[in-house]
Design an enzyme around this catalytic site. Structure first.
Site, PDB file in Angstrom:
ATOM      1  CB  CYS A 111      -0.962  -0.011   1.177  1.00 35.15           C
ATOM      2  SG  CYS A 111      -2.034  -1.444   1.165  1.00 35.15           S
ATOM      3  CG  HIS A 248      -3.205   3.464   2.168  1.00 31.53           C
ATOM      4  ND1 HIS A 248      -3.787   3.104   0.969  1.00 31.53           N
ATOM      5  CD2 HIS A 248      -3.198   2.343   2.930  1.00 31.53           C
ATOM      6  CE1 HIS A 248      -4.111   1.819   1.015  1.00 31.53           C
ATOM      7  NE2 HIS A 248      -3.765   1.336   2.197  1.00 31.53           N
ATOM      8  CG  ASN A 278      -6.550  -0.821   1.477  1.00 37.07           C
ATOM      9  OD1 ASN A 278      -5.869  -0.466   0.511  1.00 37.07           O
ATOM     10  ND2 ASN A 278      -6.020  -1.237   2.611  1.00 37.07           N
TER      11      ASN A 278
HETATM   12  N1  COA Z   1     -18.093  -8.338  10.092  1.00 33.16           N
HETATM   13  C1  COA Z   1     -18.523  -8.616  11.336  1.00 33.16           C
HETATM   14  N2  COA Z   1     -17.694  -8.951  12.338  1.00 33.16           N
HETATM   15  C2  COA Z   1     -16.382  -9.010  12.058  1.00 33.16           C
HETATM   16  C3  COA Z   1     -15.864  -8.727  10.779  1.00 33.16           C
HETATM   17  C4  COA Z   1     -16.793  -8.389   9.776  1.00 33.16           C
HETATM   18  N3  COA Z   1     -16.400  -8.087   8.528  1.00 33.16           N
HETATM   19  N4  COA Z   1     -14.531  -8.847  10.814  1.00 33.16           N
HETATM   20  C5  COA Z   1     -14.197  -9.191  12.063  1.00 33.16           C
HETATM   21  N5  COA Z   1     -15.312  -9.290  12.814  1.00 33.16           N
HETATM   22  C6  COA Z   1     -15.436  -9.643  14.216  1.00 33.16           C
HETATM   23  C7  COA Z   1     -14.253 -10.409  14.749  1.00 33.16           C
HETATM   24  O1  COA Z   1     -14.373 -11.798  14.448  1.00 33.16           O
HETATM   25  C8  COA Z   1     -14.365 -10.141  16.217  1.00 33.16           C
HETATM   26  O2  COA Z   1     -15.348 -10.974  16.755  1.00 33.16           O
HETATM   27  P1  COA Z   1     -15.161 -11.594  18.235  1.00 33.16           P
HETATM   28  O3  COA Z   1     -15.096 -10.410  19.157  1.00 33.16           O
HETATM   29  O4  COA Z   1     -16.382 -12.428  18.391  1.00 33.16           O
HETATM   30  O5  COA Z   1     -13.883 -12.363  18.187  1.00 33.16           O
HETATM   31  C9  COA Z   1     -14.891  -8.695  16.288  1.00 33.16           C
HETATM   32  O6  COA Z   1     -15.460  -8.449  14.990  1.00 33.16           O
HETATM   33  C10 COA Z   1     -13.835  -7.687  16.563  1.00 33.16           C
HETATM   34  O7  COA Z   1     -12.741  -7.947  15.734  1.00 33.16           O
HETATM   35  P2  COA Z   1     -11.470  -7.041  15.733  1.00 33.16           P
HETATM   36  O8  COA Z   1     -10.450  -7.597  14.791  1.00 33.16           O
HETATM   37  O9  COA Z   1     -11.055  -6.780  17.155  1.00 33.16           O
HETATM   38  O10 COA Z   1     -12.084  -5.681  15.142  1.00 33.16           O
HETATM   39  P3  COA Z   1     -11.402  -4.299  14.982  1.00 33.16           P
HETATM   40  O11 COA Z   1     -12.171  -3.273  15.697  1.00 33.16           O
HETATM   41  O12 COA Z   1      -9.907  -4.353  15.206  1.00 33.16           O
HETATM   42  O13 COA Z   1     -11.633  -4.022  13.424  1.00 33.16           O
HETATM   43  C11 COA Z   1     -10.397  -4.061  11.368  1.00 33.16           C
HETATM   44  C12 COA Z   1     -11.048  -4.885  12.474  1.00 33.16           C
HETATM   45  C13 COA Z   1      -9.759  -5.002  10.358  1.00 33.16           C
HETATM   46  C14 COA Z   1     -11.479  -3.222  10.683  1.00 33.16           C
HETATM   47  C15 COA Z   1      -9.346  -3.101  12.008  1.00 33.16           C
HETATM   48  O14 COA Z   1      -8.488  -3.841  12.855  1.00 33.16           O
HETATM   49  C16 COA Z   1      -8.534  -2.431  10.962  1.00 33.16           C
HETATM   50  O15 COA Z   1      -9.030  -1.672  10.147  1.00 33.16           O
HETATM   51  N6  COA Z   1      -7.195  -2.627  10.986  1.00 33.16           N
HETATM   52  C17 COA Z   1      -6.349  -2.055   9.960  1.00 33.16           C
HETATM   53  C18 COA Z   1      -6.417  -2.908   8.743  1.00 33.16           C
HETATM   54  C19 COA Z   1      -5.866  -2.252   7.534  1.00 33.16           C
HETATM   55  O16 COA Z   1      -6.031  -1.074   7.345  1.00 33.16           O
HETATM   56  N7  COA Z   1      -5.198  -3.037   6.692  1.00 33.16           N
HETATM   57  C20 COA Z   1      -4.635  -2.596   5.487  1.00 33.16           C
HETATM   58  C21 COA Z   1      -3.438  -1.785   5.747  1.00 33.16           C
HETATM   59  S1  COA Z   1      -2.700  -1.288   4.296  1.00 33.16           S
END
Ligand code: COA
Length: 321
Positions: A111, A248, A278
């Site tokens: 990215c 980004h 993204n």
């Molecule tokens: N829909 C519903 N629930 C979802 C889900 C979805 N698409 N994806 C994950 N969950 C669930 C998880 O399984 C978890 O459930 P649990 O509590 O029963 O275990 C819960 O939601 C929380 O998951 P978590 O990973 O803690 O959520 P979060 O608040 O960290 O959000 C992201 C997840 C991926 C949105 C966040 O971590 C993020 O944006 N990180 C950066 C990723 C990124 O930008 N990557 C590219 C970089 S270039």
């Protein structure tokens, strides 16, 4: 001489999938995706390829720069989703647009790819090696996504953006701050083809994107403000002198947190993540091209572009429009 952007263009696949559609594939909801990421839609390739999206974005960027493809002497495509292992996407784009005088190659910095391409092109233009560069960020990430993994499949989209750079005495790239930390490569990765040859028959299957979302989030909100501050210091500018911060487009909450940490109003952080999701290396040039087309960029504006992603990699660039 500075590298100055004189043309922009972008291309998105025709098909757009909303969050409701994804909720028919995996256990998720529009509410969850919108709240946690800001994403409502993403474009997904059907007939389009990384090469075709690149060619279309490049054509628009050349037209807006008033240049012919034969004027380009450096052509870089930033991508992690080339259509062929070899040759590079850049060579295929070169052939299609007729950039017969260019040296053409791809780079992989995930990215941060567009930022890295800008870093390379700026160095070449400053040193006088090349004069006119075409930089493209292009992805068909949908082919690397595991469409059964709700933790990643809701986040990514396909598309391409391009810019034309030329050597200029005024404005252009003022400073950059770019970095990598390979020790964290496992936080966000996608395995390549396994080794299968006459002396080794690996049982591994070709991989899909795997991510520790929370680690990536923490890395982004810590590193992006630091590299932006570093680039601003190198340019001799204060944060409030920046007209737009183009980050980004990975997650709305990451962008909001960076704005808070830099103590800058959120309105200065334009976003298209709701429509595009993204698009990795394509996200910054797509956003830039859309803002350019909408007439939101004016001569003398000071912009910050900043990217981050797998590697881990990151970068920020200060430029004058
Ligand atoms: N829909 C519903 N629930 C979802 C889900 C979805 N698409 N994806 C994950 N969950 C669930 C998880 O399984 C978890 O459930 P649990 O509590 O029963 O275990 C819960 O939601 C929380 O998951 P978590 O990973 O803690 O959520 P979060 O608040 O960290 O959000 C992201 C997840 C991926 C949105 C966040 O971590 C993020 O944006 N990180 C950066 C990723 C990124 O930008 N990557 C590219 C970089 S270039």
């Amino acid at each position: 001489m500075n590298a100055k952007i004189i043309g922009t263009g972008c291309q998105l696949p025709a098909y757009a999938a909303d969050n409701h559609y994804l909720s028919t594939l995996v256990e998720t909801s529009d509410e969850w995706i919108t709240e946690r990421t800001g994403i409502r839609m993403r474009h997904l390739a059907q007939k389009e390829t990384t090469t075709s999206l690149s060619v279309d974005a490049a054509g628009k960027a050349l037209a807006s720069a008033g240049m012919q493809a034969s004027d380009i002497d450096l052509l870089i495509v930033a991508t992690i989703t080339a259509d062929t292992e070899t040759p590079s996407t850049a060579c295929r784009v070169q052939a299609e647009i007729g950039a017969v005088n260019a040296v053409a190659f791809d780079i992989n910095a995930a990215c941060s790819g567009f930022l890295y391409a800008l870093h390379i092109a700026d160095a070449f233009i400053k040193s006088g090696v090349y004069k006119n560069a075409l930089l493209i960020g292009a992805e068909t990430l949908s082919k690397l996504v595991d469409w059964t993994d709700r933790g990643t499949c809701v986040l990514f989209g396909d598309g391409a953006g391009a810019v034309v750079l030329t050597a200029s005495k005024q404005g252009g790239v003022l400073s950059q701050s770019v970095g990598s930390n390979g020790s964290k490569w496992e936080v966000l990765s996608c395995a390549a083809r396994p080794v299968r040859n006459p002396v080794c028959q690996s049982k591994e299957v070709p991989g899909y994107l795997r991510m520790d979302g929370q680690e990536v989030f923490k890395f982004a909100v810590k590193t992006v403000p630091l590299c932006i501050e570093d680039a601003l210091e190198k340019a001799g500018l204060q944060p409030e002198e920046i007209t737009h911060y183009l980050l980004h487009q990975a997650n709305k909450r990451i962008i909001q947190t960076v704005a808070k940490r830099l103590k800058q109003p959120e309105e200065r952080f334009p976003m298209n993540i709701d429509q595009c999701a993204n698009t990795s290396a394509a996200s910054l040039p797509i956003l830039l091209a859309q803002m350019d087309t909408q007439g939101r960029l004016h001569p003398g504006d000071k912009l910050v572009l900043s990217g981050f992603g797998a590697g881990l990699t990151w970068g920020a660039c200060v430029l004058e429009w």
